[in-house]
Design a protein around this motif. Structure first.
Motif, PDB file in Angstrom:
ATOM      1  N   GLY A  51      19.904 -13.365  13.901  1.00 25.99           N
ATOM      2  CA  GLY A  51      19.212 -14.419  14.646  1.00 25.99           C
ATOM      3  C   GLY A  51      17.716 -14.214  14.674  1.00 25.99           C
ATOM      4  O   GLY A  51      17.046 -14.558  15.649  1.00 25.99           O
ATOM      5  N   SER A  52      17.174 -13.672  13.585  1.00 18.96           N
ATOM      6  CA  SER A  52      15.769 -13.281  13.538  1.00 18.96           C
ATOM      7  C   SER A  52      15.066 -13.906  12.344  1.00 18.96           C
ATOM      8  O   SER A  52      15.698 -14.282  11.358  1.00 18.96           O
ATOM      9  N   GLU A  53      13.745 -14.001  12.445  1.00 21.09           N
ATOM     10  CA  GLU A  53      12.913 -14.428  11.324  1.00 21.09           C
ATOM     11  C   GLU A  53      11.911 -13.315  11.022  1.00 21.09           C
ATOM     12  O   GLU A  53      11.288 -12.771  11.942  1.00 21.09           O
ATOM     13  N   PRO A  54      11.742 -12.947   9.744  1.00 21.82           N
ATOM     14  CA  PRO A  54      10.822 -11.853   9.412  1.00 21.82           C
ATOM     15  C   PRO A  54       9.371 -12.206   9.717  1.00 21.82           C
ATOM     16  O   PRO A  54       8.911 -13.310   9.428  1.00 21.82           O
ATOM     17  N   GLN A  55       8.670 -11.244  10.287  1.00 15.07           N
ATOM     18  CA  GLN A  55       7.252 -11.394  10.612  1.00 15.07           C
ATOM     19  C   GLN A  55       6.365 -10.561   9.693  1.00 15.07           C
ATOM     20  O   GLN A  55       5.165 -10.804   9.599  1.00 15.07           O
ATOM     21  N   ALA A  56       6.951  -9.575   9.036  1.00 17.82           N
ATOM     22  CA  ALA A  56       6.197  -8.719   8.114  1.00 17.82           C
ATOM     23  C   ALA A  56       7.161  -8.119   7.102  1.00 17.82           C
ATOM     24  O   ALA A  56       8.344  -7.915   7.394  1.00 17.82           O
ATOM     25  N   VAL A  57       6.650  -7.846   5.903  1.00 17.08           N
ATOM     26  CA  VAL A  57       7.448  -7.256   4.827  1.00 17.08           C
ATOM     27  C   VAL A  57       6.736  -6.011   4.318  1.00 17.08           C
ATOM     28  O   VAL A  57       5.522  -6.021   4.080  1.00 17.08           O
ATOM     29  N   LEU A  58       7.514  -4.931   4.153  1.00 15.09           N
ATOM     30  CA  LEU A  58       6.999  -3.700   3.566  1.00 15.09           C
ATOM     31  C   LEU A  58       7.672  -3.491   2.217  1.00 15.09           C
ATOM     32  O   LEU A  58       8.902  -3.486   2.122  1.00 15.09           O
ATOM     33  N   LEU A  59       6.871  -3.312   1.188  1.00 12.51           N
ATOM     34  CA  LEU A  59       7.360  -3.111  -0.174  1.00 12.51           C
ATOM     35  C   LEU A  59       7.115  -1.665  -0.577  1.00 12.51           C
ATOM     36  O   LEU A  59       5.973  -1.197  -0.597  1.00 12.51           O
ATOM     37  N   HIS A  60       8.190  -0.940  -0.876  1.00  6.95           N
ATOM     38  CA  HIS A  60       8.097   0.458  -1.287  1.00  6.95           C
ATOM     39  C   HIS A  60       8.391   0.520  -2.791  1.00  6.95           C
ATOM     40  O   HIS A  60       9.527   0.310  -3.217  1.00  6.95           O
ATOM     41  N   ASN A  61       7.379   0.808  -3.572  1.00  9.13           N
ATOM     42  CA  ASN A  61       7.459   0.725  -5.026  1.00  9.13           C
ATOM     43  C   ASN A  61       7.434   2.121  -5.633  1.00  9.13           C
ATOM     44  O   ASN A  61       6.419   2.811  -5.621  1.00  9.13           O
ATOM     45  N   PHE A  62       8.595   2.544  -6.168  1.00  7.87           N
ATOM     46  CA  PHE A  62       8.698   3.857  -6.807  1.00  7.87           C
ATOM     47  C   PHE A  62       8.584   3.765  -8.328  1.00  7.87           C
ATOM     48  O   PHE A  62       8.753   4.779  -9.017  1.00  7.87           O
ATOM     49  N   SER A  63       8.317   2.586  -8.841  1.00 11.82           N
ATOM     50  CA  SER A  63       8.329   2.373 -10.288  1.00 11.82           C
ATOM     51  C   SER A  63       6.981   2.632 -10.943  1.00 11.82           C
ATOM     52  O   SER A  63       6.915   3.009 -12.111  1.00 11.82           O
ATOM     53  N   GLY A  64       5.897   2.397 -10.218  1.00 15.36           N
ATOM     54  CA  GLY A  64       4.574   2.579 -10.790  1.00 15.36           C
ATOM     55  C   GLY A  64       3.676   1.397 -10.505  1.00 15.36           C
ATOM     56  O   GLY A  64       4.141   0.297 -10.161  1.00 15.36           O
ATOM     57  N   VAL A  65       2.392   1.600 -10.662  1.00 11.67           N
ATOM     58  CA  VAL A  65       1.419   0.580 -10.290  1.00 11.67           C
ATOM     59  C   VAL A  65       1.572  -0.696 -11.119  1.00 11.67           C
ATOM     60  O   VAL A  65       1.279  -1.799 -10.646  1.00 11.67           O
ATOM     61  N   GLU A  66       2.067  -0.567 -12.357  1.00 12.16           N
ATOM     62  CA  GLU A  66       2.198  -1.747 -13.216  1.00 12.16           C
ATOM     63  C   GLU A  66       3.229  -2.741 -12.688  1.00 12.16           C
ATOM     64  O   GLU A  66       3.183  -3.932 -13.021  1.00 12.16           O
ATOM     65  N   GLN A  67       4.159  -2.270 -11.887  1.00 19.23           N
ATOM     66  CA  GLN A  67       5.241  -3.128 -11.411  1.00 19.23           C
ATOM     67  C   GLN A  67       4.889  -3.875 -10.125  1.00 19.23           C
ATOM     68  O   GLN A  67       5.599  -4.798  -9.735  1.00 19.23           O
ATOM     69  N   TRP A  68       3.818  -3.500  -9.462  1.00 23.48           N
ATOM     70  CA  TRP A  68       3.538  -4.070  -8.134  1.00 23.48           C
ATOM     71  C   TRP A  68       3.445  -5.590  -8.162  1.00 23.48           C
ATOM     72  O   TRP A  68       4.065  -6.283  -7.360  1.00 23.48           O
ATOM     73  N   ASN A  69       2.677  -6.147  -9.079  1.00 26.30           N
ATOM     74  CA  ASN A  69       2.471  -7.596  -9.103  1.00 26.30           C
ATOM     75  C   ASN A  69       3.764  -8.350  -9.398  1.00 26.30           C
ATOM     76  O   ASN A  69       4.011  -9.423  -8.845  1.00 26.30           O
ATOM     77  N   ALA A  70       4.598  -7.784 -10.274  1.00 27.39           N
ATOM     78  CA  ALA A  70       5.879  -8.425 -10.569  1.00 27.39           C
ATOM     79  C   ALA A  70       6.784  -8.398  -9.335  1.00 27.39           C
ATOM     80  O   ALA A  70       7.476  -9.379  -9.031  1.00 27.39           O
ATOM     81  N   TYR A  71       6.799  -7.276  -8.620  1.00 23.64           N
ATOM     82  CA  TYR A  71       7.592  -7.197  -7.400  1.00 23.64           C
ATOM     83  C   TYR A  71       7.082  -8.200  -6.360  1.00 23.64           C
ATOM     84  O   TYR A  71       7.860  -8.872  -5.687  1.00 23.64           O
TER      85      TYR A  71
END
Length: 225
Positions: A51-71
């Motif tokens: 019964g909730s709506e997200p107010q913030a999202v945290l992205l934890h990227n273990f793949s490398g800097v090149e993947q950030w924009n695609a994620y």
């Protein structure tokens, strides 16, 4: 596996994905944006389940800097499909060590804004088909549509939602009802639901036919014994 956390009206949900992506040693090949979208899909559906709506999202990227924009593109696409506002996104990227396989986790922090009807008072359906691995990419017409779910919530076609995880429909039904239940539906009840390709929908009994018309062929009635 669901690990929802509720603190003073705030709901924290998360999901992760490993060895799925575009690296040579990944077990399942998928575009990085799709990997992120489906990881975030689970966390978003768990927000709605509470019964909730997200107010913030945290992205934890273990793949490398090149993947950030695609994620990031995958998260943006998910919220567009769900026809809801994209919350602020923050996170971190592993830059010290090169990784041979992809890894990502998505955490959402939300605020409860919806009262939940007792599960026992509703008629329950499965919407979508449980899919895993390559099926998620090849059978997209069988995946529960987040935009339809969102509109159904807003127009009171449905009262509750419960995403199906890796243990399958039968196990999620037991968790939903908080007791052992025997359930039947015209689907494999023990197959993994993968990244919540199917969900359980709770409907006011008076809206049963309305829900069946609204969701169409991918809606399956559940019977509890």
């Amino acid at each position: 596996m669901r690990h929802e956390l509720l603190i003073d009206g705030f709901v924290i949900t998360s999901d992760n994905s490993a060895a799925i992506g575009e690296k040579l040693q990944d077990v399942v090949y998928a575009p990085d944006s799709i990997t992120a979208k489906f990881a975030a899909r689970v966390a978003l559906l768990e927000q709605w389940a509470a019964g909730s709506e997200p107010q913030a999202v945290l992205l934890h990227n273990f793949s490398g800097v090149e993947q950030w924009n695609a994620y990031l593109a995958g998260l943006t696409e998910l919220f567009a499909e769900a026809e809801t506002v994209l919350p602020p996104i923050s996170g971190s990227t592993e830059t010290n060590m090169p990784t041979l396989q992809s890894g990502i986790a998505v955490t959402m922090i939300g605020k409860q804004n919806r009262d939940l009807a007792p599960a026992e008072s509703l008629r329950w359906f499965v919407y979508g088909v449980p899919l895993v691995g390559e099926e998620v990419l090849t059978k997209t017409d069988q995946i529960a549509d987040l935009g339809l779910i969102r509109k159904a919530f807003d127009s009171a076609v449905i009262e509750r939602i419960w995403p199906v995880g890796s243990k399958g429909i039968a196990q999620e039904a037991a968790l939903l009802m908080d007791r052992h239940v025997e359930v039947s539906a015209d689907l494999d009840l023990n197959c993994s639901g993968g990244p919540a390709t199917c969900v359980l929908l709770g409907v006011n009994p008076a809206n049963k036919e309305r829900a069946q018309r609204y969701f169409g062929k991918n809606l399956f009635l559940m019977e509890f014994k």
